[in-house]
Design a protein around this motif. Sequence first.
Motif, short mmCIF file in Angstrom:
data_model
loop_
_atom_site.label_atom_id
_atom_site.label_comp_id
_atom_site.label_asym_id
_atom_site.label_seq_id
_atom_site.Cartn_x
_atom_site.Cartn_y
_atom_site.Cartn_z
N ASP A 165 1.02 -1.04 -0.03
CA ASP A 165 -0.13 0.02 0.05
C ASP A 165 1.05 1.22 0.09
N LYS A 167 0.35 4.44 0.41
CA LYS A 167 -0.29 5.62 1.14
C LYS A 167 0.91 6.17 1.99
N ARG A 306 -1.97 9.16 -5.33
CA ARG A 306 -2.66 7.73 -4.85
C ARG A 306 -3.55 7.23 -6.02
N HIS A 479 -10.13 4.11 -2.14
CA HIS A 479 -9.92 3.10 -1.24
C HIS A 479 -8.84 2.38 -1.04
N ALA A 480 -8.28 1.83 0.10
CA ALA A 480 -7.11 1.30 0.43
C ALA A 480 -6.86 0.34 -0.97
N TYR A 481 -5.59 0.27 -1.37
CA TYR A 481 -5.35 -0.77 -2.24
C TYR A 481 -4.02 -1.07 -2.40
N LYS A 482 -3.43 -2.31 -2.88
CA LYS A 482 -1.80 -2.62 -2.88
C LYS A 482 -1.60 -2.80 -4.51
#
Length: 488
Positions: A165, A167, A306, A479-482
Motif C-alpha cells: 500500500d 499511502k 494515490r 479506497h485502500a489498495y495494494k
Amino acid sequence: MDVIWLLLVLLLSLITIQFMKIRQIAAHLPPGPTPLPLIGNLFTTKCQLNHKTLMKLSKIYGNIMTIWAGQTSLIVLNGYEAIRECLINNSEKVSDRPTTPFFKYYSEGRGIIIGTGQNWKVQRRLSIKILRNLGLGKKVLEWRIKSEASQLVEILVSQKGSAIDPKNCLTNAVSNVVAAVSFGHTFSLNDELFHHIFESSTLVAAFFGTRWGQLYDAFPWLMHRLPGPQQSMYKHLHFLKQYMLYEIRQHQQNPSAEPQDVIDYYLEQISKTQDDPSSTVDEENLIQVLVDFVLAGFETVTSTLRWGLLYMAVNQDVQVKAQKEIDAIVESIENLQYEHRTKLPYTNAVIHEIQRVSNVVPNGLPRLCTQDIKLQEYSIKKGTIIIANLASACMDPNHWKFPDTFNPSNFLDEEGNFQPNEAFLPFSAGHRNCMGEQMARTELFIFFTSLLKTLSFQLPKGVTEVNMDGIYGTTYLPHAYKICPIPR
C-alpha cells in the motif's frame, strides 16, 4: 394525557409554521428538492453533499439550485458555465466564507482557508509573500521536492516489486515538503509524531464533508453534546494547534540568523507590527495559518498521487506511453525539472487527467455573498451561502471530449500538443482559489514523473477488479489498495 396532547399539538403547530416559513423563503430562491421542517434536505442528500448526488439533482432542478442543510439554504452550482458566472464573473462579491458552526469552531475567522473579511486578505497576502521568499516558483523549492521524490523512489525500489500500500510513503514524501517549508525540518517515515500529525490533519480536513459534518452544521447544539466522530475531531484539532504552538516556541527559543521557514518569516513580521494595535499579524493567526498549510498541503497532493498510481496500474497502455515520452526527454530523475513539462505533453496531459477524474476536493469550500448578485435569472441576496460543485465542471459534457472516462486526450489537440481547458477547476477559481496551486502543480509533476521514470506499477497477481469509487468527505479519497512497484 391532556398535557401530552397539548404538547403534541404545539409541536405540530411549530413544525407547520416552520414548514410554511421555509416554503415562503424558498419561493424566492432557485428551485430544488422540497425541504422538510427542521431537517431540510438531509434525507434527499443522505446528510452528505456528495458531488455525484448534486450532479444527479441538477438534471432535475437545473445547474443553479437550492439545497437546505437543516434550516439553512445553500445555492449549489453545477456545470462550468454556472460556476464561471459566479466564482469568476462575480469573484469579489463571493470572496468570503460563511461562519457555519464547524468553520467557527475550526478557526474563528482566523487563517487562510476559512478566514473572513480583512483579516483573511492580510493573512493570504502575507503568506503568499512568505512562500515566494522561500522559493515558490523558483529552483530552491523545486530542489526540495526533487530530494523527497528521490527518497520516495528509493523506498519503492527497495520493495522489489512486492505488493504494498503506497499511502504511507507517498504521504511522508509530500508532507515533508510542507513540513520543510512550514517548520524548517522533515519527519522520518517511522516517526510516531508524524503519523499523529497526519492522522489528525486527515480527520479534521475530512470532517466537514462527511455526514457527521453536515449534521454538526445543521444541529450544532445537539451534536456538541452527543457522542460521535465530532468528539474525536475536537481532540485532533486541539492537538494540531498545540503542536503548532510547540513549533513556534521552538523557533522563538532558537532563532535563526536569517528566516528559514514560514514560522521564522511570520514571527519577524509580528515583531515589525507589534506596536500597531489594529494588526492581525499575531500568534493566533500564525497557529491557524500553520494548521491550514498542513491540512491543505498534506492530503490533496498525496491523494492525487494515490489516485494516479492506481490509474496507471489499471491503464497500462497510458503508463507505457508516458514512460516512453519521459525516457526520450529526461536522462535521469536527477536532471528532471518542472520546466520539462512543456516537452512532455502526453505526461502533462496524464497528470491533468488524473486530477480531473479524481476530483480530490470536489465541492471546494463554501463561499458567502458579500453583495447581492445576479446568476442567470436568479437574484441571490447578500449573506447567501454558495456551493460550487467543481467536479461537475471537470465532467461537464459541453467542455470535455470524454467527460466520464479516464482519457488523457481530454488535454491533447489533434497533433498531440498539450491543450489547457478552462473547465479544469481542481484549484477552484476567483479570489478564493487555492493559494498553493503553483506548489501543488510542481509537486505533482516532479513526483509523478520521477516515479514513472524509475518504476512501473501493476496490480498484484490475481487482482482483476479494482474499486475506482472514492470515499467521500471534504476530500474524495481512493479506497485502500495494494500495488506492485516494479523497478524498470
